[in-house]
Structure formats: structure tokens, C-alpha cells
Scaffold this active site. Structure first.
Site, PDB file in Angstrom:
ATOM      1  N   ASP A 110       0.863  -1.173   0.000  1.00 52.87           N
ATOM      2  CA  ASP A 110       0.000   0.000   0.000  1.00 52.87           C
ATOM      3  C   ASP A 110       0.902   1.226   0.000  1.00 52.87           C
ATOM      4  OD1 ASP A 110      -2.422   1.578   0.468  1.00 52.87           O
ATOM      5  OD2 ASP A 110      -3.224  -0.262   1.361  1.00 52.87           O
ATOM      6  N   ASP A 148      -2.992   4.664  -2.494  1.00 49.99           N
ATOM      7  CA  ASP A 148      -4.093   5.222  -1.700  1.00 49.99           C
ATOM      8  C   ASP A 148      -4.496   6.612  -2.207  1.00 49.99           C
ATOM      9  OD1 ASP A 148      -5.526   4.727   0.979  1.00 49.99           O
ATOM     10  OD2 ASP A 148      -4.687   6.728   1.305  1.00 49.99           O
ATOM     11  N   GLU A 177      -6.096   3.818  -6.408  1.00 54.74           N
ATOM     12  CA  GLU A 177      -7.362   3.972  -5.670  1.00 54.74           C
ATOM     13  C   GLU A 177      -7.854   5.394  -5.901  1.00 54.74           C
ATOM     14  OE1 GLU A 177      -9.537   3.899  -1.347  1.00 54.74           O
ATOM     15  OE2 GLU A 177      -7.802   5.128  -1.774  1.00 54.74           O
ATOM     16  N   HIS A 202     -11.378  -2.917   3.162  1.00 48.07           N
ATOM     17  CA  HIS A 202     -11.341  -2.567   4.592  1.00 48.07           C
ATOM     18  C   HIS A 202     -12.133  -1.290   4.892  1.00 48.07           C
ATOM     19  CE1 HIS A 202      -8.372  -0.159   2.611  1.00 48.07           C
ATOM     20  NE2 HIS A 202      -8.254   0.603   3.678  1.00 48.07           N
ATOM     21  N   ASP A 203     -12.667  -0.637   3.856  1.00 50.82           N
ATOM     22  CA  ASP A 203     -13.436   0.601   4.047  1.00 50.82           C
ATOM     23  C   ASP A 203     -14.937   0.395   3.841  1.00 50.82           C
ATOM     24  OD1 ASP A 203     -11.052   2.033   4.413  1.00 50.82           O
ATOM     25  OD2 ASP A 203     -10.914   2.554   2.280  1.00 50.82           O
TER      26      ASP A 203
HETATM   27  O1  ISL Z   1     -14.059   4.996   3.586  1.00 50.45           O
HETATM   28  C1  ISL Z   1     -14.279   6.086   3.125  1.00 50.45           C
HETATM   29  C2  ISL Z   1     -15.281   6.935   3.647  1.00 50.45           C
HETATM   30  O2  ISL Z   1     -16.357   6.200   3.949  1.00 50.45           O
HETATM   31  C3  ISL Z   1     -13.580   6.615   2.010  1.00 50.45           C
HETATM   32  O3  ISL Z   1     -13.770   7.969   1.878  1.00 50.45           O
HETATM   33  C4  ISL Z   1     -12.128   6.351   2.170  1.00 50.45           C
HETATM   34  O4  ISL Z   1     -11.621   7.149   3.166  1.00 50.45           O
HETATM   35  C5  ISL Z   1     -11.500   6.624   0.850  1.00 50.45           C
HETATM   36  O5  ISL Z   1     -11.962   5.597   0.040  1.00 50.45           O
HETATM   37  C6  ISL Z   1     -10.008   6.573   0.908  1.00 50.45           C
HETATM   38  O6  ISL Z   1      -9.556   5.428   1.514  1.00 50.45           O
HETATM   39  C7  ISL Z   1      -8.197   5.263   1.706  1.00 50.45           C
HETATM   40  O7  ISL Z   1      -7.573   6.388   2.286  1.00 50.45           O
HETATM   41  C8  ISL Z   1      -7.918   6.699   3.619  1.00 50.45           C
HETATM   42  C9  ISL Z   1      -7.939   5.488   4.542  1.00 50.45           C
HETATM   43  O8  ISL Z   1      -8.588   5.816   5.743  1.00 50.45           O
HETATM   44  C10 ISL Z   1      -8.632   4.318   3.922  1.00 50.45           C
HETATM   45  O9  ISL Z   1      -8.576   3.203   4.768  1.00 50.45           O
HETATM   46  C11 ISL Z   1      -7.968   4.078   2.603  1.00 50.45           C
HETATM   47  O10 ISL Z   1      -8.427   2.925   1.967  1.00 50.45           O
HETATM   48  C12 ISL Z   1      -6.898   7.687   4.091  1.00 50.45           C
HETATM   49  O11 ISL Z   1      -5.606   7.187   3.893  1.00 50.45           O
END
Ligand code: ISL
Length: 568
Positions: free
Chosen positions: A100, A208, A271, A343-344
Site C-alpha cells: 500500500d 491510496d 485507488e 477494509h473501508d
Molecule cells: O471509507 C471512506 C469513507 O467512507 C472513504 O472515503 C475512504 O476514506 C477513501 O476511500 C479513501 O480510503 C483510503 O484512504 C484513507 C484510509 O482511511 C482508507 O482506509 C484508505 O483505503 C486515508 O488514507
């Protein structure tokens, strides 16, 4: 496309969220030692790539998405030596490791930010976004933030640094200050770090929120306010930071500086929340040399009303329209990731399927079939291959995620009913995806001998890997078949996509065709029988390649039945 289709058109990615995968030292937090213990599970499943969520040193304000050292491993997760072991062990088994890459922001405890914050003249001050308070307002006064943007994790995107009287930008939590990609030193430092990992043997990066690294800045250095958000004293700043003016330039530069001339076994995944299909084509057009595939969010926003915290049922027509548009939009150029879970996101079987005892297994396997048969690279998020479901949260104390906890504070402060907020968290919280992987029926599901950092789902007594590996009809076994099918059948990897019955609410059907071969995929995404023979007569004469229920009347689709058929 180059002469040979890229290897990742036939590949399946498995996401490991290390904190919740397997604990090897009894501290209640998963770690690299745990991943090393469970490689047989991944090899049995047949996945090609492991995407490892962050294991770098971090204060863990956002479970590792707040990195304080890009070139190390947090002691909670193990050591760099173990990471080297993991790379070697995966390579031995024919799998690759994708790390990541979190470079939109660092932790506020990263030495770059510590230095930046130390004074207005520090050598890395300009590596981050610093701005004075809004004109004619005093620093710290509510509304004095340089822009009105709402953070992804609630509250403003700016925090005042008292010492210097300036604010710093953080699209996520205040412990995740955004890096200033306008500064070429930042970019070079990131590229050097990426080369360091590739030289160590990793096989690429999942990047990310990579479409947020370029911000729109006015010639005088101002950032722009966004349109107000209903019910909140903030605005939506996304027009200023989603696919900003220099995003393609930055990714092309990254490609030149990091990936050019390296072997094509590497994988790069961008992403990109909020990316459009038109933008995605540009990002993933091989001729432009940016990233291999996007990881986009349209389909996981279709069940939101005004926000994710106001969910509504998914309308199947909307999902078909969205998936159909992406399939068509990237048909000749570009590539997409295919996923339900990460994971989100809450667990797919609870969100889009039916996790009641009667339909849990069938809906999990039906959703998997639907997804894996599309064109794109499928992602399996840990536990998805076991049909893991949302957690039965009953109180706020059970949540761990900064997004959930901040949302609760903000919503209640703005007058929301705490019971309703809790109900929304229960349904949509990211913690639903973060409960430990359920390996067996032992205490804590075999995840840890200690106290798990977040509760184990009590349903592990029935839903666990050990039971499913022994059962040829399990969700696990079905995933294994789907992955094998993509490996074996070029139509699955590369065939054209045609949506059928676009308006039908309960049957999701499409064809994939390549060189005169056609697969017909029919999925009953409801709890009611469907008259397949009437809807799609061509299914009658077709040969069953793979199904999620034992063969029965070919004219009917049972609840949540999915079939992959070969049409001659
Ligand atoms: O999960 C979200 C809100 O519900 C999304 O906005 C998420 O934060 C977004 O997809 C970005 O995600 C990534 O970056 C974030 C991190 O918290 C997430 O786990 C990651 O996948 C910040 O680094």
C-alpha cells in the site's frame, strides 16, 4: 493494448488487512508472522497477488494509513526481515506482493512534518499545505479555516498550528497532513522510497487516494471554497482535489522515475474515489504510462442517500447501469478493478446479499459469481471468501475506526439522534470489515491467543475457514472455482461484455464473448424463484460451466442462484 494481454487480466488480488488477519504473538493485533502462518490458505484459494494494507511505522490513528516512516515495518506488525521473508515465501508459491502506497498524506509524526511544523522557515515547511486564516478572521476562530472543506473524517480539513499561526491541510484526520505534490522535492522523495521497495522485491503498489495528490491552486496561492453541505458548516471541496490539474503529469512522472524499464511483472493500482470513466480511461491507457488499473467507487455509493451515513437499499437497475457503463467505457482502452469489499466497506453479503441463515451462503456465492465474471481484475477482501458478515454492533464502545467515532461526535453535536447514528454506524461502519478473520471455532476464532483489538464476530462458530475448507459447497470452495475459471478461460479474462435485461430488478445477466466463444452469466439477486426460460430462452440449450447450487430445473433460477453457461 500491447500484443500480449497483461498478466493481471487473468489475475485475482487478495487483500490482507494485517491488523485483523492473524496474530502470531498474542498481543491481539494481527502481524506479518500471522500472514506467514496462513499462506496455505491463500495458495489453496489460488490468488495471484496479495495486496498488503500498511504495515509501516505509524501512530495508527487510521490503522496505518498515517505513516511516520515509509521505509520500515511497525513493531506491532513485525520486522523488515519478516517482510523480506513474506516476499520470498509468496514468490516461492507463485504469488506477488503489492504494498500500500499512502503518499497523499503522511502522519503528523513523520519526521518531514515534525520538521515542517518546527518553524515557518523549516526546510520541509513547503512539503505540506500551510495557509493563514481566512481574511479578516482571527486564527482559531470557527470558520477562519483557509477553505470550507469538510474532511472525509468529519470536521474541517484544516488544523491550526498555534506556534506559527498557520493552518495545515488534511483531507483525512488531523493526524494525516496532506503532502504538497507541487514541491518537486516531495515527489522525488516519494519516488526514491518507491524504488527502494521495488529493489527489495515487492511487485507493485496499490496507491491510496492517488487522484487527490494534485490540488487546484489559484495563481495567488489561494485554494477555493466548495459548495455548502446540507446541515453542516462545511463545504464539499472535492472539485479542488479530485483529479486536480496536474494529476496526470504527476503519475506520468512517477511512472518514468519509478517503473520505466522494470520487468512487467509489476502491478500499479490507483485507488481513486470519485474518478469518472473518462478520467479512468486516461489513467489506465497503456500508451499514457500512468497506472495499470483504477479502483473506483461508483458502485459502492449507489446505496447512499445524502451520505454513506444515510443508506438506502440498492436498486439493482442502478448497479447494472453503473457496472454496464464502466464495462463499456473501458472496453477498448483501460482497465478496472472489480470488488465488493475492502477494509473501508461494510461486508458485501450483509449489504448487497442476504446474511440471514437461509440465504447467506447462496447470496455470498451469487455475488461472487456476478463480480468475478465481469471484465476487470477481481479483488477478494480477507474473509469475503468465507462469507463473513457485518458485526452485530450494539454500542459505541465496540467501534474503533476514527471515521466512525468522529462521525458520531459530529452528528450528535449537530443534533442527530444518537440511536439513529448508532444504527447507521452498525450498517455502514468500516469496522464491519475489520473484525478478525474467522479461522476456526476456537476462542477468538483462531485469530489470537490474546485479547483481540476489536471483537471477533460471534458467528465464527459456524462461519470459519476450517469448516469451509473441508466443504466442497462452501463459499470458500466457490471462490476457488471462480478464480480457477479466470485462470483457465480466456473469455473470462478478455471477453467483450454485454448487459442483458438492464431494467430487471431481480435477475442480473450478461454475456462475455471472445473469438466465437460466449459465456452467459445469470444471477438471481433475490430471494424469489425466477422463470429463466421465459426471460432468457437462450439459456435453455447452454452447457453449465459453473453454478453455485446443485443442478436442478434449467428453466428456473432458485433464490440467489448463479450460473455460468457456455452458449454454443
Ligand atoms: O471509507 C471512506 C469513507 O467512507 C472513504 O472515503 C475512504 O476514506 C477513501 O476511500 C479513501 O480510503 C483510503 O484512504 C484513507 C484510509 O482511511 C482508507 O482506509 C484508505 O483505503 C486515508 O488514507
Amino acid at each position: 493494448m500491447p500484443d500480449q494481454p497483461a498478466w493481471w487480466t487473468r489475475a485475482v488480488v487478495y487483500q490482507v488487512y494485517p491488523r485483523s488477519f492473524q496474530d502470531s504473538d498474542g498481543d491481539g493485533v494481527g502481524d506479518l508472522g500471522g500472514v506467514l502462518q496462513r499462506l496455505d490458505h491463500l495458495a489453496d484459494l489460488g490468488v495471484d497477488v496479495v495486496w498488503l494494507s500498511p504495515v509501516y511505522p505509524s501512530p495508527q490513528a487510521d490503522n496505518g494509513y498515517d505513516i511516520s516512516d515509509y521505509e520500515g515495518v511497525d513493531p506491532t506488525f513485525g520486522s523488515l526481515t519478516q517482510l523480506d521473508e513474506l516476499i520470498a515465501a509468496l514468490h516461492d508459491r507463485g504469488m506477488r506482493l503489492v504494498m500500500d502506497l499512502v503518499v497523499n498524506h503522511t502522519s503528523d509524526e513523520h519526521p518531514w512534518f515534525v520538521e515542517a511544523r518546527s518553524s515557518r522557515d523549516s526546510s520541509t515547511r513547503d512539503w505540506y499545505w500551510w495557509r493563514p486564516p481566512r481574511e479578516h478572521m482571527a486564527a482559531g476562530q470557527p470558520g477562519a479555516e483557509p477553505t470550507n472543506w469538510h474532511s472525509f473524517f468529519s470536521g474541517p480539513t484544516w488544523t491550526l498550528d498555534e506556534a506559527s499561526g498557520e493552518y495545515y491541510l488534511h483531507l483525512f484526520s488531523r493526524k494525516q497532513p496532506d503532502l504538497n505534490w507541487e514541491n518537486p522535492q516531495v515527489r522525488q522523495a516519494v519516488y526514491a522510497m518507491m524504488r527502494w521497495w521495488l529493489d527489495r522485491g515487492v511487485d507493485g503498489f496499490r496507491m491510496d487516494v492517488i487522484n487527490m495528490i494534485s490540488k487546484e491552486v489559484a495563481p495567488d496561492g489561494h485554494l477555493h471554497d466548495g459548495p455548502p453541505l446540507p446541515g453542516l458548516p462545511y463545504g464539499d471541496g472535492s472539485a479542488s482535489f479530485l483529479c486536480g490539474p496536474r494529476i496526470h503529469e504527476f503519475l506520468q512522472e512517477m511512472h518514468r522515475e519509478v517503473f520505466a524499464g522494470r520487468p512487467d511483472r509489476l502491478l500499479t493500482v490507483g485507488e481513486m474515489p470519485g474518478v469518472t470513466i473518462e478520467q479512468a480511461r486516461l489513467f489506465t491507457d497503456p500508451a499514457r504510462a500512468e497506472v495499470d488499473m483504477v479502483f473506483q467507487f461508483e458502485h459502492v455509493g449507489l446505496d447512499f442517500d445524502e451520505s454513506k451515513w444515510h443508506p438506502r437499499p440498492l436498486r439493482m437497475r442502478d448497479l447494472k447501469a453503473s457496472f454496464g457503463r464502466w464495462q463499456a467505457g473501458l472496453a477498448d482502452v483501460g482497465w478496472n478493478s472489480l470488488y465488493w469489499d475492502n477494509h473501508d466497506q461494510p461486508r458485501a453479503v450483509s449489504r448487497f446479499g442476504d446474511d440471514s441463515p437461509r440465504f447467506r451462503r447462496d447470496s455470498a456465492t451469487c455475488l461472487a459469481t456476478l463480480l468475478h465474471l465481469h471484465r476487470g481484475t477481481p479483488y477478494v477482501y480477507q474473509g469475503e471468501e468465507l462469507g463473513m458478515a457485518n458485526f452485530p454492533f450494539t454500542s459505541l464502545e465496540q467501534f474503533r475506526d476514527v471515521e466512525s467515532l468522529n462521525h458520531h461526535v459530529q452528528a450528535v453535536a449537530h443534533g442527530a439522534d444518537p440511536g439513529e447514528v448508532l444504527a447507521a454506524l452498525r450498517r455502514m461502519s468500516r469496522d464491519n470489515a475489520r473484525t478478525p478473520v474467522q479461522w476456526d471455532t476456537s476462542t477468538n476464532a483462531g485469530f489470537t491467543t490474546g485479547t483481540p483489538w476489536i471483537a471477533v464476530n460471534p458467528d465464527h462458530l459456524e462461519w470459519n475457514a476450517e469448516a469451509q475448507r473441508a466443504d466442497p459447497t462452501s463459499v470458500f470452495a466457490h471462490h476457488r472455482r471462480l478464480i480457477a475459471l479466470r485462470h483457465e478461460d480466456p473469455v473470462v479474462a478478455l471477453g467483450d461484455f454485454t448487459m442483458l435485461l438492464p431494467e430487471h430488478e431481480d435477475v442480473y445477466a450478461f454475456t462475455r464473448s471472445l473469438d466465437g466463444e460466449t459465456l452467459l452469466v445469470v444471477c438471481n439477486v433475490s430471494g424469489h424463484e425466477q422463470a429463466l426460460a421465459e426471460l432468457l430462452p437462450q439459456a435453455g440449450a447452454a452447457e453449465l460451466v459453473l453454478g453455485n447450487l446443485p443442478e436442478d430445473d434449467p428453466a428456473l433460477l432458485r433464490p440467489w442462484e448463479a450460473r455460468v453457461l457456455r452458449v454454443r
